[in-house]
Scaffold this motif. Sequence first.
Motif, PDB file in Angstrom:
ATOM      1  N   VAL A  20       0.741  -0.969   0.000  1.00  0.00           N
ATOM      2  CA  VAL A  20       0.180   0.205  -0.157  1.00  0.00           C
ATOM      3  C   VAL A  20       0.591   1.690  -0.374  1.00  0.00           C
ATOM      4  O   VAL A  20       1.743   1.643   1.182  1.00  0.00           O
ATOM      5  N   GLU A  21       0.257   2.385  -1.015  1.00  0.00           N
ATOM      6  CA  GLU A  21       1.870   3.021  -0.824  1.00  0.00           C
ATOM      7  C   GLU A  21       0.773   4.569  -1.163  1.00  0.00           C
ATOM      8  O   GLU A  21       2.031   6.067  -1.617  1.00  0.00           O
ATOM      9  N   LEU A  57       7.517   0.859   7.651  1.00  0.00           N
ATOM     10  CA  LEU A  57       7.076   0.053   7.226  1.00  0.00           C
ATOM     11  C   LEU A  57       6.174  -0.299   8.162  1.00  0.00           C
ATOM     12  O   LEU A  57       6.573  -0.440   8.899  1.00  0.00           O
ATOM     13  N   VAL A  58       4.463  -0.408   7.653  1.00  0.00           N
ATOM     14  CA  VAL A  58       3.759  -1.198   8.872  1.00  0.00           C
ATOM     15  C   VAL A  58       2.975  -2.387   8.001  1.00  0.00           C
ATOM     16  O   VAL A  58       2.688  -2.495   6.944  1.00  0.00           O
ATOM     17  N   ALA A  67      -0.502  -7.816   3.954  1.00  0.00           N
ATOM     18  CA  ALA A  67      -0.029  -6.463   2.993  1.00  0.00           C
ATOM     19  C   ALA A  67       1.099  -5.559   4.116  1.00  0.00           C
ATOM     20  O   ALA A  67       1.148  -5.714   5.463  1.00  0.00           O
ATOM     21  N   VAL A  68       1.700  -4.998   2.977  1.00  0.00           N
ATOM     22  CA  VAL A  68       3.061  -3.390   3.736  1.00  0.00           C
ATOM     23  C   VAL A  68       2.718  -2.392   3.215  1.00  0.00           C
ATOM     24  O   VAL A  68       2.179  -1.963   2.348  1.00  0.00           O
ATOM     25  N   ILE A  69       2.574  -2.092   4.312  1.00  0.00           N
ATOM     26  CA  ILE A  69       2.043   0.112   4.381  1.00  0.00           C
ATOM     27  C   ILE A  69       3.038   0.711   4.108  1.00  0.00           C
ATOM     28  O   ILE A  69       4.058   0.482   5.121  1.00  0.00           O
ATOM     29  N   TYR A 165      10.451  -9.525   3.453  1.00  0.00           N
ATOM     30  CA  TYR A 165      11.241 -10.177   4.508  1.00  0.00           C
ATOM     31  C   TYR A 165      10.488  -9.121   5.658  1.00  0.00           C
ATOM     32  O   TYR A 165      10.038  -9.557   6.568  1.00  0.00           O
ATOM     33  N   ALA A 166       9.473  -8.636   5.242  1.00  0.00           N
ATOM     34  CA  ALA A 166       9.029  -7.558   5.782  1.00  0.00           C
ATOM     35  C   ALA A 166       7.734  -8.343   5.826  1.00  0.00           C
ATOM     36  O   ALA A 166       7.077  -8.723   7.215  1.00  0.00           O
ATOM     37  N   LEU A 167       7.661  -8.954   5.505  1.00  0.00           N
ATOM     38  CA  LEU A 167       5.818  -9.508   5.134  1.00  0.00           C
ATOM     39  C   LEU A 167       6.111 -10.844   5.751  1.00  0.00           C
ATOM     40  O   LEU A 167       5.535 -11.609   6.604  1.00  0.00           O
TER      41      LEU A 167
END
Length: 415
Positions: A20-21, A57-58, A67-69, A165-167
């Motif tokens: 999400v950008e 990042l969230v 989701a990655v925000i 990686y973040a997810l």
Amino acid sequence: MGRAARGSEFREENPADMFVETAQGLKALCGKLSSKILIGFDTEFVSEDSYRPELCLVQVAAEGIAAVIDPLSCGPLDAFWEVLLDPSKTVVVHSGREEILFCIRATGRIFPKLFDIQIAAALLGSEFPASFANLVQKFTGKVLDKEETRSDWRQRPLTQRQLQYALQDVVDLPVIYAKLQRELEDKGRLTWLAEEVDRKQKDLLDAEGREQWHRVGGVTALSGRSQAVARRLWLWRESEAKRRSVPPRRVLRDDLLLELARRASSDIRRMATLRGMNHRHVRDLLPQIAVCIEQGLKDDAPAQPMSIKQSKTPLSGTLVQFLMAGLAVLCRERRVAPSIVATTEDLRELVAYRLGHAAKGRMPKLLQGWRGQVVGDQLDGLMTGKQCLLVNQTESDRPLEIRPYHPVENDDATK
């Protein structure tokens, strides 16, 4: 818009997995999350270069959503925070200190229903603190990729590998939650977790609005006059660091703050002779530092919040060591990680309380709530002579045991 697949690789065709950008994308995601009752939550941030950690990042995971925000591009997260603060939702985190603080700083509120898997696992006997990778492997069998641990999450664009990686730090949270929640319920320990998480959140909320000068290492050993100076220097340093958006240590190191407070002199020439004060960025601040010291010298000695007057006798140290042995026995019996139950400072607090050296009216942490039920009452019993620690079955892997103390009334029985 890149899309991250749950588990392994990114794929465009899965609409449930999103990066999400934009503000519009965030609004759509919040709409989907609003219907979920369980939401995994994690963040990526950079803390070494700013006054406070910078949220980069969230990550969230819920049924059908991963989701990655990007908070640097999609605008304010107000709507997102409102979703997580909904009392009907359980928010799942791992070691969620920073996640709690991001929420507090954005909204001034704490999560009504928070489930921390690190704390939950410790209350069931896992090591504490346990890394997320270890918990994932234990409960899912997966081995996490650690290649992006040192990523600078402020840089854009982000790579597919960074997003993956973040997810991976969030997609397994609901699965681990389900297993831990069920086991905690079976053992009657859900209330322990709720109490512990609530205390942790309230402590962080309280600390946000409280001066922390007394946490500078060694400051509590100073005289009252020097402590007043240290407090003024700390307040100035915080203000300057916030204004410049840099870590406080970049303005003035702790060791220099402590030595300036100890000397308690506003003489600029004398301050300049202190090793470490010759750097240009510090030397230019000497007039401001001198003003702080002069103000501190006029102040009364500051109170130390939540302070405990500890006994300095050898006996108190011996008693702490004795209670450590008792703590290990009790935690092993109850299958709970000793390090989440009590620190050495907690044991000192209990000893100080029983020796009459505790702050007036302050009940030791170990005698409150679930800790009191699990170990506190019996450790207090060891202090008061109602319980005894004895060696039993020396060949066993549990040679120590705690039992109620029953004095022998008939001396002949001991012969």
